[in-house]
Design a protein around this motif. Structure first.
Motif, PDB file in Angstrom:
ATOM      1  N   VAL A 226      70.103  -0.279  93.681  1.00  0.00           N
ATOM      2  CA  VAL A 226      69.255   0.910  93.698  1.00  0.00           C
ATOM      3  C   VAL A 226      69.282   1.589  95.060  1.00  0.00           C
ATOM      4  O   VAL A 226      69.411   2.816  95.172  1.00  0.00           O
ATOM      5  CB  VAL A 226      67.815   0.542  93.286  1.00  0.00           C
ATOM      6  N   LEU A 227      69.189   0.792  96.131  1.00  0.00           N
ATOM      7  CA  LEU A 227      69.095   1.366  97.472  1.00  0.00           C
ATOM      8  C   LEU A 227      70.461   1.687  98.068  1.00  0.00           C
ATOM      9  O   LEU A 227      70.589   2.699  98.774  1.00  0.00           O
ATOM     10  CB  LEU A 227      68.336   0.401  98.397  1.00  0.00           C
ATOM     11  N   CYS A 228      71.448   0.847  97.818  1.00  0.00           N
ATOM     12  CA  CYS A 228      72.798   1.033  98.396  1.00  0.00           C
ATOM     13  C   CYS A 228      73.822   0.946  97.274  1.00  0.00           C
ATOM     14  O   CYS A 228      74.674   0.048  97.264  1.00  0.00           O
ATOM     15  CB  CYS A 228      73.082   0.001  99.471  1.00  0.00           C
ATOM     16  N   HIS A 229      73.726   1.846  96.334  1.00  0.00           N
ATOM     17  CA  HIS A 229      74.523   1.727  95.115  1.00  0.00           C
ATOM     18  C   HIS A 229      76.021   1.849  95.385  1.00  0.00           C
ATOM     19  O   HIS A 229      76.817   1.006  94.961  1.00  0.00           O
ATOM     20  CB  HIS A 229      74.079   2.795  94.111  1.00  0.00           C
ATOM     21  N   THR A 230      76.425   2.884  96.120  1.00  0.00           N
ATOM     22  CA  THR A 230      77.855   3.097  96.377  1.00  0.00           C
ATOM     23  C   THR A 230      78.439   1.972  97.225  1.00  0.00           C
ATOM     24  O   THR A 230      79.549   1.494  96.951  1.00  0.00           O
ATOM     25  CB  THR A 230      78.055   4.450  97.084  1.00  0.00           C
ATOM     26  N   CYS A 231      77.701   1.537  98.224  1.00  0.00           N
ATOM     27  CA  CYS A 231      78.181   0.438  99.071  1.00  0.00           C
ATOM     28  C   CYS A 231      78.311  -0.863  98.267  1.00  0.00           C
ATOM     29  O   CYS A 231      79.235  -1.651  98.478  1.00  0.00           O
ATOM     30  CB  CYS A 231      77.235   0.236 100.248  1.00  0.00           C
ATOM     31  N   ALA A 232      77.388  -1.115  97.344  1.00  0.00           N
ATOM     32  CA  ALA A 232      77.457  -2.317  96.517  1.00  0.00           C
ATOM     33  C   ALA A 232      78.674  -2.283  95.598  1.00  0.00           C
ATOM     34  O   ALA A 232      79.380  -3.291  95.435  1.00  0.00           O
ATOM     35  CB  ALA A 232      76.178  -2.468  95.699  1.00  0.00           C
ATOM     36  N   LEU A 233      78.949  -1.113  94.986  1.00  0.00           N
ATOM     37  CA  LEU A 233      80.136  -0.994  94.137  1.00  0.00           C
ATOM     38  C   LEU A 233      81.418  -1.207  94.930  1.00  0.00           C
ATOM     39  O   LEU A 233      82.350  -1.870  94.459  1.00  0.00           O
ATOM     40  CB  LEU A 233      80.154   0.382  93.470  1.00  0.00           C
ATOM     41  N   CYS A 234      81.475  -0.664  96.148  1.00  0.00           N
ATOM     42  CA  CYS A 234      82.675  -0.833  96.969  1.00  0.00           C
ATOM     43  C   CYS A 234      82.841  -2.288  97.403  1.00  0.00           C
ATOM     44  O   CYS A 234      83.974  -2.817  97.418  1.00  0.00           O
ATOM     45  CB  CYS A 234      82.601   0.079  98.187  1.00  0.00           C
ATOM     46  N   GLN A 235      81.769  -2.958  97.760  1.00  0.00           N
ATOM     47  CA  GLN A 235      81.870  -4.371  98.142  1.00  0.00           C
ATOM     48  C   GLN A 235      82.357  -5.229  96.971  1.00  0.00           C
ATOM     49  O   GLN A 235      83.187  -6.124  97.146  1.00  0.00           O
ATOM     50  CB  GLN A 235      80.526  -4.881  98.647  1.00  0.00           C
ATOM     51  N   GLU A 236      81.838  -4.959  95.779  1.00  0.00           N
ATOM     52  CA  GLU A 236      82.291  -5.702  94.599  1.00  0.00           C
ATOM     53  C   GLU A 236      83.750  -5.400  94.279  1.00  0.00           C
ATOM     54  O   GLU A 236      84.504  -6.295  93.873  1.00  0.00           O
ATOM     55  CB  GLU A 236      81.396  -5.346  93.411  1.00  0.00           C
ATOM     56  N   GLY A 237      84.170  -4.123  94.452  1.00  0.00           N
ATOM     57  CA  GLY A 237      85.567  -3.781  94.205  1.00  0.00           C
ATOM     58  C   GLY A 237      86.503  -4.476  95.171  1.00  0.00           C
ATOM     59  O   GLY A 237      87.574  -4.965  94.773  1.00  0.00           O
ATOM     60  N   ARG A 238      86.140  -4.553  96.451  1.00  0.00           N
ATOM     61  CA  ARG A 238      86.982  -5.256  97.427  1.00  0.00           C
ATOM     62  C   ARG A 238      87.059  -6.744  97.108  1.00  0.00           C
ATOM     63  O   ARG A 238      88.114  -7.372  97.258  1.00  0.00           O
ATOM     64  CB  ARG A 238      86.428  -5.034  98.832  1.00  0.00           C
ATOM     65  N   GLU A 239      85.947  -7.309  96.675  1.00  0.00           N
ATOM     66  CA  GLU A 239      85.931  -8.746  96.356  1.00  0.00           C
ATOM     67  C   GLU A 239      86.816  -9.051  95.153  1.00  0.00           C
ATOM     68  O   GLU A 239      87.586 -10.024  95.164  1.00  0.00           O
ATOM     69  CB  GLU A 239      84.496  -9.191  96.088  1.00  0.00           C
ATOM     70  N   LEU A 240      86.730  -8.241  94.115  1.00  0.00           N
ATOM     71  CA  LEU A 240      87.508  -8.496  92.908  1.00  0.00           C
ATOM     72  C   LEU A 240      88.998  -8.275  93.135  1.00  0.00           C
ATOM     73  O   LEU A 240      89.829  -9.012  92.583  1.00  0.00           O
ATOM     74  CB  LEU A 240      87.006  -7.595  91.776  1.00  0.00           C
ATOM     75  N   ARG A 241      89.373  -7.294  93.940  1.00  0.00           N
ATOM     76  CA  ARG A 241      90.793  -7.031  94.179  1.00  0.00           C
ATOM     77  C   ARG A 241      91.446  -8.124  95.006  1.00  0.00           C
ATOM     78  O   ARG A 241      92.665  -8.272  94.979  1.00  0.00           O
ATOM     79  CB  ARG A 241      90.951  -5.671  94.863  1.00  0.00           C
ATOM     80  N   ARG A 242      90.671  -8.886  95.720  1.00  0.00           N
ATOM     81  CA  ARG A 242      91.215  -9.999  96.495  1.00  0.00           C
ATOM     82  C   ARG A 242      91.276 -11.293  95.702  1.00  0.00           C
ATOM     83  O   ARG A 242      91.980 -12.223  96.103  1.00  0.00           O
ATOM     84  CB  ARG A 242      90.364 -10.230  97.750  1.00  0.00           C
ATOM     85  N   LYS A 243      90.561 -11.377  94.604  1.00  0.00           N
ATOM     86  CA  LYS A 243      90.476 -12.649  93.886  1.00  0.00           C
ATOM     87  C   LYS A 243      90.968 -12.589  92.449  1.00  0.00           C
ATOM     88  O   LYS A 243      91.271 -13.640  91.876  1.00  0.00           O
ATOM     89  CB  LYS A 243      89.024 -13.152  93.887  1.00  0.00           C
ATOM     90  N   VAL A 244      91.022 -11.403  91.847  1.00  0.00           N
ATOM     91  CA  VAL A 244      91.403 -11.282  90.438  1.00  0.00           C
ATOM     92  C   VAL A 244      92.505 -10.246  90.323  1.00  0.00           C
ATOM     93  O   VAL A 244      92.378  -9.129  90.865  1.00  0.00           O
ATOM     94  CB  VAL A 244      90.198 -10.882  89.557  1.00  0.00           C
ATOM     95  N   LEU A 245      93.574 -10.600  89.634  1.00  0.00           N
ATOM     96  CA  LEU A 245      94.631  -9.641  89.357  1.00  0.00           C
ATOM     97  C   LEU A 245      94.196  -8.668  88.271  1.00  0.00           C
ATOM     98  O   LEU A 245      93.340  -8.976  87.446  1.00  0.00           O
ATOM     99  CB  LEU A 245      95.908 -10.359  88.925  1.00  0.00           C
ATOM    100  N   HIS A 246      94.793  -7.504  88.287  1.00  0.00           N
ATOM    101  CA  HIS A 246      94.489  -6.532  87.243  1.00  0.00           C
ATOM    102  C   HIS A 246      94.987  -7.052  85.897  1.00  0.00           C
ATOM    103  O   HIS A 246      96.067  -7.652  85.815  1.00  0.00           O
ATOM    104  CB  HIS A 246      95.149  -5.184  87.562  1.00  0.00           C
ATOM    105  N   PRO A 247      94.218  -6.890  84.816  1.00  0.00           N
ATOM    106  CA  PRO A 247      94.668  -7.409  83.510  1.00  0.00           C
ATOM    107  C   PRO A 247      95.994  -6.839  83.061  1.00  0.00           C
ATOM    108  O   PRO A 247      96.724  -7.482  82.299  1.00  0.00           O
ATOM    109  CB  PRO A 247      93.534  -6.985  82.563  1.00  0.00           C
ATOM    110  N   GLY A 248      96.360  -5.634  83.520  1.00  0.00           N
ATOM    111  CA  GLY A 248      97.642  -5.068  83.129  1.00  0.00           C
ATOM    112  C   GLY A 248      98.817  -5.855  83.646  1.00  0.00           C
ATOM    113  O   GLY A 248      99.850  -5.981  82.972  1.00  0.00           O
ATOM    114  N   PHE A 249      98.674  -6.442  84.826  1.00  0.00           N
ATOM    115  CA  PHE A 249      99.755  -7.257  85.374  1.00  0.00           C
ATOM    116  C   PHE A 249      99.896  -8.567  84.620  1.00  0.00           C
ATOM    117  O   PHE A 249     100.992  -9.089  84.452  1.00  0.00           O
ATOM    118  CB  PHE A 249      99.511  -7.533  86.855  1.00  0.00           C
ATOM    119  N   ASN A 250      98.775  -9.120  84.154  1.00  0.00           N
ATOM    120  CA  ASN A 250      98.841 -10.373  83.399  1.00  0.00           C
ATOM    121  C   ASN A 250      99.415 -10.165  82.002  1.00  0.00           C
ATOM    122  O   ASN A 250     100.038 -11.062  81.437  1.00  0.00           O
ATOM    123  CB  ASN A 250      97.439 -10.979  83.278  1.00  0.00           C
TER     124      ASN A 250
END
Length: 242
Positions: A200-224
């Motif tokens: 609620v308070l830092c919505h855009t920053c939270a989405l960006c932090q989650e996106g950086r975390e997922l891109r470092r740990k999970v491959l895109h389903p299209g590649f799999n």
């Protein structure tokens, strides 16, 4: 004859072997009496252990192998690390920052797609987020409805990768909130509330932090899903003379 019989009887009574037998019978009878007395006395119950169930002789509640809590992992980047980190994912971090600023619905859809990897995940989450985004901006003037829908992804990422939550980080830094936690269920409720407040308070920053975390740990389903076919070039052929 009577005198000889009395002498033999006196010899038998004075014989050490017979006296030993009598002593054995007396000792056995005394042992039986002691056993009977000990059997009649009920053994006292063992003292209650102080810590209950133990593992390998170590109390579970005092830092044993099983009772010791699992340490939480840290996020790869901070909440306000907008440009990410200077590593091999630098270009991906710039893409995440651009999507979070211009098209947060697309960023949230890609995060949900990497996390769920189910058919139609991107379109369902992206369109729902887009509808809430327009309704919130039209009625209230800011994006206040989408965080109610997107904060659950932060909780799912935190549970999947055993990441440290905002409440636990605050408790680790100041140590003023640990007394209000009674069990693991209550801690999870507090962490979920902190995830909602962060969105609620830092919505855009939270989405960006989650996106950086997922891109470092999970491959895109299209590649799999794509199968890689390796084609080897033909070997050089030469004509041989017979």
């Amino acid at each position: 004859m009577a005198g000889e019989d009395s002498r033999e009887a006196q010899r038998e009574e004075s014989s050490p072997l017979l006296q030993g037998k009598e002593n054995d019978t007396k000792i056995c009878s005394k042992g039986d009496d002691v056993k009977a007395k000990s059997a009649s006395v009920v053994a006292p119950p063992p003292a209650a252990e102080e810590y209950g169930w133990t593992a390998d002789g170590l109390p579970v509640s005092h830092g044993s192998v099983i009772g010791e809590p699992i340490r939480r992992n840290q996020w790869n980047s901070g909440l306000f690390t907008c440009l990410g980190r200077n590593d091999e994912f630098c270009s991906s971090d710039l893409e995440v920052c651009l999507l979070g600023s211009v098209a947060p619905c697309v960023l949230y859809g890609t995060n949900a797609e990497r996390l769920g990897s189910a058919p139609g995940t991107f379109s369902n989450h992206c369109l729902t987020y887009l509808g809430l985004y327009f309704v919130g901006n039209s009625l209230f003037g800011w994006n206040c409805l989408a965080p109610w829908f997107s904060y659950s992804s932060r909780s799912a990422i935190r549970r999947k990768f055993n990441l440290e939550g905002s409440f636990e980080a605050m408790n680790r830094s100041c140590g003023c909130c640990g007394s209000c936690i009674e069990d693991e269920m209550q801690r999870e409720h507090l962490e979920t509330t902190c995830d909602f407040v962060t969105h609620v308070l830092c919505h855009t920053c939270a989405l960006c932090q989650e996106g950086r975390e997922l891109r470092r740990k999970v491959l895109h389903p299209g590649f799999n899903a794509q199968s890689t076919v390796v084609v080897m070039p033909p070997r050089e052929q030469t004509m041989a003379r017979k």
